[in-house]
Each structure stands twice: as structure tokens, then as C-alpha cells.
Design a protein around this motif. Structure first.
Motif, PDB file in Angstrom:
ATOM      1  N   ILE A  48      20.992  15.237  39.989  1.00  0.00           N
ATOM      2  CA  ILE A  48      20.627  16.367  40.854  1.00  0.00           C
ATOM      3  C   ILE A  48      21.885  17.110  41.301  1.00  0.00           C
ATOM      4  O   ILE A  48      21.927  18.350  41.299  1.00  0.00           O
ATOM      5  N   GLN A  49      22.919  16.378  41.665  1.00  0.00           N
ATOM      6  CA  GLN A  49      24.163  17.010  42.110  1.00  0.00           C
ATOM      7  C   GLN A  49      24.809  17.831  40.995  1.00  0.00           C
ATOM      8  O   GLN A  49      25.314  18.922  41.226  1.00  0.00           O
ATOM      9  N   ILE A  50      24.781  17.320  39.764  1.00  0.00           N
ATOM     10  CA  ILE A  50      25.398  18.063  38.663  1.00  0.00           C
ATOM     11  C   ILE A  50      24.565  19.297  38.325  1.00  0.00           C
ATOM     12  O   ILE A  50      25.118  20.339  37.942  1.00  0.00           O
ATOM     13  N   ILE A  51      23.244  19.213  38.497  1.00  0.00           N
ATOM     14  CA  ILE A  51      22.392  20.399  38.310  1.00  0.00           C
ATOM     15  C   ILE A  51      22.808  21.479  39.299  1.00  0.00           C
ATOM     16  O   ILE A  51      22.997  22.645  38.917  1.00  0.00           O
ATOM     17  N   ILE A  52      22.955  21.099  40.554  1.00  0.00           N
ATOM     18  CA  ILE A  52      23.373  22.055  41.587  1.00  0.00           C
ATOM     19  C   ILE A  52      24.738  22.638  41.241  1.00  0.00           C
ATOM     20  O   ILE A  52      24.953  23.848  41.331  1.00  0.00           O
ATOM     21  N   PHE A  53      25.674  21.786  40.826  1.00  0.00           N
ATOM     22  CA  PHE A  53      27.011  22.242  40.452  1.00  0.00           C
ATOM     23  C   PHE A  53      26.948  23.257  39.322  1.00  0.00           C
ATOM     24  O   PHE A  53      27.564  24.329  39.395  1.00  0.00           O
ATOM     25  N   PHE A  54      26.192  22.953  38.265  1.00  0.00           N
ATOM     26  CA  PHE A  54      26.086  23.881  37.135  1.00  0.00           C
ATOM     27  C   PHE A  54      25.501  25.224  37.565  1.00  0.00           C
ATOM     28  O   PHE A  54      25.964  26.273  37.133  1.00  0.00           O
ATOM     29  N   PHE A  55      24.476  25.194  38.406  1.00  0.00           N
ATOM     30  CA  PHE A  55      23.881  26.448  38.867  1.00  0.00           C
ATOM     31  C   PHE A  55      24.852  27.244  39.740  1.00  0.00           C
ATOM     32  O   PHE A  55      24.927  28.468  39.631  1.00  0.00           O
ATOM     33  N   ILE A  56      25.615  26.556  40.584  1.00  0.00           N
ATOM     34  CA  ILE A  56      26.600  27.254  41.416  1.00  0.00           C
ATOM     35  C   ILE A  56      27.687  27.883  40.543  1.00  0.00           C
ATOM     36  O   ILE A  56      28.042  29.050  40.724  1.00  0.00           O
TER      37      ILE A  56
END
Length: 125
Positions: A48-56
Motif C-alpha cells: 500500500i505504501q509503495i502504491i501511494i509513493f508511485f502515485f505521488i
């Protein structure tokens, strides 16, 4: 160069979407029952954290491409993302010693990420 930054953004957004499907692709509902609750939780939280990072990162690249190209902070952002994809590529060889075409394909895709972020770095030097 702005086109390269936009490609970096699209690249990261696509990886964010790809990671959204990890639960299904890797059968995590079943597979993660085979590890401890702690490890299962950590795997899912990290995803979930890496998903957020990629979107940011994708959003920043698409929204602030000019600022990325014209500021020291933008240069640092590019270097940081280059290091991220470099480390991801190296970790592929350390932790996924699997002779599988899908793993090799992903390795090439990670190298592409390195190159995308490296191009504007080299042009700025």
C-alpha cells in the motif's frame, strides 16, 4: 526534456496501478495465510505504501515537470528516483534468483525506469 519527465510520471502511475493488483496476481488472500500475521501485515502495508509513493511521484512528474527540470530540488528528486529504480534493479538480482521470463521482463522494465530518470539528470550536468 519535459516529455521525459511526463514519461517518468506515467511510468510511476502505471506501477502504482500494477501494485493495486498484487493481491489478485499473487493470490495473497490464500498465500499470505502461510506466513505469520505480522509478515502478512507487513507485506500488505509495504505494498500500500509503495502504491501511494508511485502515485505521488507520478503526480509530481506530471504536474511539476518544469519545476523538476529547473530547480535543484527537482534535480534531487530525479536523482532520488534514479536511485530508487537502481536499488530495485539490484534487489531483483539479490532476492529473485529465479530463471523466469516474467522476472527477466520486470528487470528490463526496472532498468527502463532508471534510464527515464537518468536522461534529465545527464542533460542537467
Amino acid at each position: 526534456m519535459e516529455t521525459t519527465i511526463i514519461l517518468c510520471g506515467i511510468y510511476n502511475l502505471l506501477f502504482g496501478v500494477f501494485h493495486l493488483f498484487f493481491w489478485k496476481f499473487f493470490g495473497w488472500k490464500k498465500e499470505l495465510k502461510n506466513v505469520s500475521k505480522v509478515n502478512s501485515g507487513i507485506m500488505q502495508i509495504l505494498n500500500i505504501q509503495i502504491i501511494i509513493f508511485f502515485f505521488i511521484v507520478g503526480f509530481i512528474c506530471l504536474k511539476y515537470s518544469q519545476e523538476i527540470l529547473q530547480t535543484k530540488l527537482g534535480f534531487a528528486f530525479l536523482v532520488g528516483n534514479f536511485i530508487f529504480w537502481l536499488a530495485r534493479t539490484v534487489n531483483q538480482f539479490i532476492f529473485l534468483k529465479i530463471n523466469d521470463i516474467r522476472v527477466h521482463f520486470l528487470t528490463v522494465i526496472f532498468i527502463l525506469g532508471m534510464i527515464l530518470f537518468l536522461i534529465p539528470i545527464v542533460n542537467a550536468i
